[in-house]
Motif scaffolding. Structure first.
Motif, short mmCIF file in Angstrom:
data_model
loop_
_atom_site.label_atom_id
_atom_site.label_comp_id
_atom_site.label_asym_id
_atom_site.label_seq_id
_atom_site.Cartn_x
_atom_site.Cartn_y
_atom_site.Cartn_z
N THR A 1 3.73 2.40 1.24
CA THR A 1 3.96 1.07 1.18
C THR A 1 4.84 0.44 2.28
OG1 THR A 1 3.43 0.94 -1.08
CG2 THR A 1 4.66 -0.94 -0.21
N GLU A 2 4.34 -0.18 3.13
CA GLU A 2 5.33 -0.98 4.29
C GLU A 2 5.53 -2.26 3.97
OE1 GLU A 2 7.33 -0.42 7.84
OE2 GLU A 2 6.16 1.03 6.85
N PRO B 1 2.84 -7.03 1.51
CA PRO B 1 3.03 -5.41 1.64
C PRO B 1 1.89 -4.63 2.20
CG PRO B 1 3.96 -6.16 -0.59
CD PRO B 1 3.15 -7.36 0.04
N VAL B 2 2.03 -4.02 3.11
CA VAL B 2 0.77 -3.19 3.83
C VAL B 2 0.81 -1.87 3.00
CG1 VAL B 2 -0.31 -2.28 5.78
CG2 VAL B 2 1.30 -4.38 5.80
N LEU B 3 -0.21 -1.35 2.50
CA LEU B 3 -0.42 -0.16 1.53
C LEU B 3 -1.14 0.70 2.41
CD1 LEU B 3 0.42 -2.34 -0.38
CD2 LEU B 3 -1.04 -1.22 -2.18
N VAL B 4 -1.07 1.81 2.40
CA VAL B 4 -1.78 2.91 3.00
C VAL B 4 -2.17 3.89 1.87
CG1 VAL B 4 -2.00 5.12 4.58
CG2 VAL B 4 -0.53 3.14 5.15
N ILE B 5 -3.60 3.97 1.64
CA ILE B 5 -4.43 4.59 0.40
C ILE B 5 -5.09 5.66 0.88
CG2 ILE B 5 -5.76 4.30 -1.52
CD1 ILE B 5 -4.69 1.12 -0.54
N ALA C 1 4.53 -5.23 10.65
CA ALA C 1 4.51 -4.24 9.72
C ALA C 1 3.00 -3.59 9.78
CB ALA C 1 4.65 -4.84 8.05
N VAL C 2 2.00 -4.26 10.06
CA VAL C 2 0.84 -3.64 10.20
C VAL C 2 0.73 -2.74 11.60
CG1 VAL C 2 -1.75 -4.36 11.06
CG2 VAL C 2 -0.60 -5.81 9.15
#
Length: 296
Positions: free
Chosen positions: A41-42, A48-52, A134-135
């Motif tokens: 989570t950034e 918030p930018v999530l990586v999943i 953030a992206v």
């Protein structure tokens, strides 16, 4: 020696039981690997930018692990292959303009299209403007994006960047709009005044490519607004809608096919079937003639 048939019956039953247990364990293992896993989570001033990771894919999303859609995904086993129809449709804009020397991408996401264009167009410069740093951090750390002389990124609002480009007299052969916030396209990137700015920074035969929604309460007004600035455009639909417009006249069907077939080999690693994409190029006006144009 006489063999007891009951032994075979019990052995067979035991074998079936063990096989069933094994199948349950395999299914459990697979289901566990397919469940969404939050990788990172950034923090961001926007969302918030999530990586999943899920279903063998790495995805980017805003705010929530599960919602109506993903911002970006790539296949962990085949990173070049495009997962979404809309990225294939946007890239098929090369059928309209097969040799852009410079491309402007508004909205970085996981950089699926900029990374593809870098390989498809070895002599082109791809500029990307992304409002959220953030992206950019997530794209570089988790999605393989790297800046360089041919892959440049600018942290800025897309409209402000385009207006500045116009003031400085800079032009692009292709402008690609793929800017979404948590809900939809930011309103200031949907108006006649904004598209007039885009039109002004296109080269004489430059092309606009825009990712939008197939079903939306804004559909008719969006369509009318694009048409007010660009006239006729190609309307591609598969999940999302992709609009492809040109500052010059649109190519005829023969030119589209010729360009598509010339690009077929270069597009194949990205999962782009040129025959399938050609079928999506529609010139049909499917909105009301009296739909109101969106303005600032």
């Amino acid at each position: 020696m006489k063999l007891d048939p009951r032994r075979f019956r019990w052995a067979a039953l035991l074998g079936l039981a063990l096989a069933a247990c094994s199948a349950v364990l395999v299914t459990y293992s697979l289901s566990g690997s397919l469940a969404p896993r939050l990788v990172h989570t950034e923090p961001s001033e926007f969302a918030p930018v999530l990586v999943i990771d899920e279903y063998g894919q790495r995805c980017m999303n805003f705010e929530k692990i599960k919602d109506r859609g993903r911002q970006t995904c790539f296949d962990l086993s085949a990173p070049e292959k495009m997962v979404f129809d809309y990225t294939r449709m946007m890239t098929s804009a090369l059928f309209v303009k097969p040799d852009p020397r410079n491309v402007l991408m508004v909205g970085l996401g996981g950089a699926t299209i900029p990374l593809a264009l870098e390989k498809i167009l070895p002599d082109a410069v791809i500029d990307t403007v992304e409002i959220d740093p953030a992206v950019l951090r997530v794209a570089e750390r988790y999605f393989g994006y790297k800046q360089g002389p041919r892959q440049r990124v600018f942290v800025d609002d897309g409209r402000a960047f385009i207006e500045q480009a116009r003031r400085e007299g800079r032009t692009y052969d292709m402008v690609m709009l793929d800017a979404f916030d948590v809900d939809y396209i930011p309103p200031h990137l949907l108006t006649r005044e904004f598209f007039q700015q885009v039109h002004a920074i296109l080269s004489p035969d430059g092309v606009l490519v825009a990712n939008t929604f197939t079903r939306s309460t804004m559909y008719e007004r969006e369509s009318a607004t694009y048409a007010a600035v660009f006239g006729d455009f190609f309307n591609l639909r598969a999940g999302n809608r992709v609009i492809i417009a040109s500052r010059g006249p649109l190519p005829d069907d023969d030119a589209l096919k010729r360009h598509a077939h010339a690009l077929a080999k270069a597009l194949e690693p990205f999962g782009i079937d040129v025959e399938r994409e050609l079928q999506r190029f529609s010139r049909h006006r499917d909105w009301s003639a009296d739909a109101a144009v969106l303005t600032d």
